[in-house]
Motif scaffolding. Sequence first.
Motif, short mmCIF file in Angstrom:
data_model
loop_
_atom_site.label_atom_id
_atom_site.label_comp_id
_atom_site.label_asym_id
_atom_site.label_seq_id
_atom_site.Cartn_x
_atom_site.Cartn_y
_atom_site.Cartn_z
N ALA A 110 -150.33 -68.98 -8.80
CA ALA A 110 -150.66 -68.73 -7.61
C ALA A 110 -149.40 -69.48 -6.52
CB ALA A 110 -151.69 -69.39 -7.19
N ASP A 111 -148.80 -70.51 -7.19
CA ASP A 111 -147.83 -71.00 -6.41
C ASP A 111 -146.69 -70.31 -5.86
OD1 ASP A 111 -148.93 -73.91 -6.05
OD2 ASP A 111 -148.45 -74.08 -8.22
N LEU A 112 -146.19 -69.28 -6.69
CA LEU A 112 -144.98 -68.60 -6.90
C LEU A 112 -145.40 -67.59 -5.74
CD1 LEU A 112 -144.15 -68.06 -10.41
CD2 LEU A 112 -143.24 -69.74 -8.89
N ALA A 113 -146.71 -67.33 -5.19
CA ALA A 113 -146.92 -66.50 -4.28
C ALA A 113 -146.28 -66.75 -2.79
CB ALA A 113 -148.42 -66.29 -3.73
N ALA A 114 -145.70 -67.99 -2.56
CA ALA A 114 -144.83 -68.44 -1.74
C ALA A 114 -143.57 -67.99 -1.58
CB ALA A 114 -144.68 -70.11 -1.65
N LEU A 115 -143.16 -67.33 -2.67
CA LEU A 115 -141.73 -66.76 -2.66
C LEU A 115 -141.68 -65.37 -1.90
CD1 LEU A 115 -140.59 -67.47 -6.42
CD2 LEU A 115 -140.05 -68.86 -4.28
N ARG A 116 -142.87 -64.57 -1.95
CA ARG A 116 -142.91 -63.38 -1.67
C ARG A 116 -142.31 -62.81 -0.31
NH1 ARG A 116 -149.34 -62.56 -3.92
NH2 ARG A 116 -148.64 -63.09 -6.07
N PRO A 117 -142.51 -63.62 0.79
CA PRO A 117 -142.03 -63.29 1.95
C PRO A 117 -140.19 -63.06 1.84
CG PRO A 117 -143.39 -64.80 2.69
CD PRO A 117 -143.46 -64.81 0.95
N GLY A 118 -139.59 -63.85 1.25
CA GLY A 118 -138.21 -63.86 0.85
C GLY A 118 -137.72 -62.73 0.11
N LEU A 119 -138.61 -62.53 -0.99
CA LEU A 119 -138.45 -61.11 -1.96
C LEU A 119 -138.46 -59.91 -1.10
CD1 LEU A 119 -140.40 -62.42 -5.22
CD2 LEU A 119 -138.08 -62.72 -4.54
N HIS A 120 -139.63 -59.82 -0.51
CA HIS A 120 -139.70 -58.58 0.48
C HIS A 120 -138.42 -58.23 1.60
CE1 HIS A 120 -144.40 -58.64 -0.16
NE2 HIS A 120 -143.72 -58.59 -1.29
N LEU A 121 -138.01 -59.54 2.02
CA LEU A 121 -136.87 -59.48 2.99
C LEU A 121 -135.74 -58.91 2.16
CD1 LEU A 121 -136.00 -59.96 5.87
CD2 LEU A 121 -135.54 -62.33 5.33
N ARG A 122 -135.56 -59.23 1.13
CA ARG A 122 -134.37 -59.08 0.14
C ARG A 122 -134.24 -57.62 -0.23
NH1 ARG A 122 -135.39 -64.38 -2.34
NH2 ARG A 122 -135.36 -65.38 -0.16
N LEU A 123 -135.22 -57.19 -0.53
CA LEU A 123 -135.61 -55.77 -0.78
C LEU A 123 -135.18 -54.77 0.29
CD1 LEU A 123 -138.58 -55.74 -3.13
CD2 LEU A 123 -136.66 -55.11 -3.66
N ALA A 124 -135.82 -55.45 1.51
CA ALA A 124 -135.54 -54.49 2.70
C ALA A 124 -133.93 -54.41 3.17
CB ALA A 124 -136.32 -55.09 3.88
N ARG A 125 -133.36 -55.51 2.99
CA ARG A 125 -132.02 -55.95 3.43
C ARG A 125 -130.84 -55.38 2.38
NH1 ARG A 125 -131.84 -61.80 6.48
NH2 ARG A 125 -133.24 -61.19 8.38
N GLN A 126 -131.20 -55.44 1.11
CA GLN A 126 -129.95 -55.31 0.37
C GLN A 126 -130.35 -53.59 -0.32
OE1 GLN A 126 -127.53 -57.11 -0.20
NE2 GLN A 126 -128.29 -58.92 0.87
N GLU A 127 -129.34 -52.79 0.14
CA GLU A 127 -129.57 -51.38 -0.33
C GLU A 127 -129.48 -51.34 -1.91
OE1 GLU A 127 -127.12 -47.28 0.74
OE2 GLU A 127 -126.42 -49.21 1.72
N LEU A 128 -128.45 -51.89 -2.58
CA LEU A 128 -128.31 -51.71 -4.07
C LEU A 128 -129.65 -52.06 -4.69
CD1 LEU A 128 -124.70 -52.46 -4.82
CD2 LEU A 128 -125.94 -50.09 -5.05
N VAL A 129 -130.39 -53.01 -4.18
CA VAL A 129 -131.43 -54.04 -4.85
C VAL A 129 -132.87 -53.11 -4.99
CG1 VAL A 129 -132.81 -55.86 -5.00
CG2 VAL A 129 -130.51 -56.21 -4.33
N SER A 130 -133.26 -52.62 -6.21
CA SER A 130 -134.36 -51.98 -6.26
C SER A 130 -135.51 -52.83 -6.72
CB SER A 130 -134.16 -51.05 -7.57
OG SER A 130 -133.98 -51.58 -8.64
N GLY A 131 -135.37 -54.04 -7.12
CA GLY A 131 -136.48 -55.21 -7.71
C GLY A 131 -135.78 -56.51 -7.70
N VAL A 132 -136.53 -57.39 -7.55
CA VAL A 132 -135.82 -58.77 -7.14
C VAL A 132 -137.24 -59.84 -7.51
CG1 VAL A 132 -136.41 -58.86 -4.77
CG2 VAL A 132 -134.65 -60.30 -5.98
N GLY A 133 -136.91 -60.85 -8.01
CA GLY A 133 -137.78 -61.69 -8.53
C GLY A 133 -137.51 -63.39 -9.32
N PHE A 134 -138.61 -63.85 -9.67
CA PHE A 134 -138.24 -64.85 -10.41
C PHE A 134 -139.06 -64.63 -11.76
CE2 PHE A 134 -140.27 -69.06 -11.80
CZ PHE A 134 -139.26 -69.49 -12.47
N ILE A 135 -138.53 -65.15 -12.88
CA ILE A 135 -139.06 -64.72 -14.16
C ILE A 135 -139.26 -66.38 -14.82
CG2 ILE A 135 -139.31 -63.65 -16.38
CD1 ILE A 135 -136.79 -62.38 -13.52
N ALA A 136 -140.30 -66.72 -15.09
CA ALA A 136 -140.84 -68.12 -15.62
C ALA A 136 -140.50 -68.32 -16.80
CB ALA A 136 -142.13 -68.54 -15.29
#
Length: 258
Positions: free
Chosen positions: A60-86
């Motif tokens: 549940a702590d990792l939910a704090a990453l979501r705003p930044g991940l969504h922003l990167r998907l919107a801004r980076q044309e080549l990026v189709s997926g992004v995130g953190f793998i624990a």
Amino acid sequence: MRSSPGPGGTTTLDASTEERVASRVGDALEAVFAAVAQTRAETAALLARVSEQGRAPASADLAALRPGLHLRLARQELVSGVGFIAAPGLLGDVPAWLEWWQTTADGDVRPLLPDLDPERSAYSDYTHWDWFALPRDTGRRAVAGPYVDYLCSDEYSLTLSAPVEVAGRFVGVAAADIYLRHFEAAALPLLRELPGPAHLVNARGRVAASADPAHLAGSLTKGPDFGAVLERARTKTFGPLRLVPCPSVPLVLVVTTA
């Protein structure tokens, strides 16, 4: 582009042209690695804050990453997926976790919700995949693939990743996916500026893009130590091949000279 006839009528390419093409390939991927670096920094900061609270992190702590991940998907044309793998065992409530978001065909953003139960899922152990193992084992950025991404999209993809550390301890990887068709659209025009066959490989010799019918995307180029070329960041000749490291990104431009 400058070239000249070599022995036997072969074409000898001006090394500056090879280096320029390698540099432009690096530029194309650097924006994606910037998105990976932002995810890496935000994740490390988040996990450090949790550690200061004297408790183990939870999914549940990792939910704090979501705003930044969504922003990167919107801004980076080549990026189709992004995130953190624990790293397995990092989180207190689950044995493994991907905080991963991706765009759909119609442009929506949705989470990846994989089944990571080892009794049911063939994908529960992701630690052997190159996008996880290379950053973990080398401590450096990596390009994995291309491969069919059955876990996320069923698309032929590249994954760019980097290790995440907290207080010197490896805790997982930050990563971004690029559909191979999108990367090829950016890379092939550059490779075709070279007068001879050329292709791009990762540290393990996997072909990421190719303008050489003898080396198709996804195949392996065997023989040279591409990892050493990247580590030394210097052009090397291996038989008829010139190996030109792409500045700042872990890909090697392979040019056939004869």
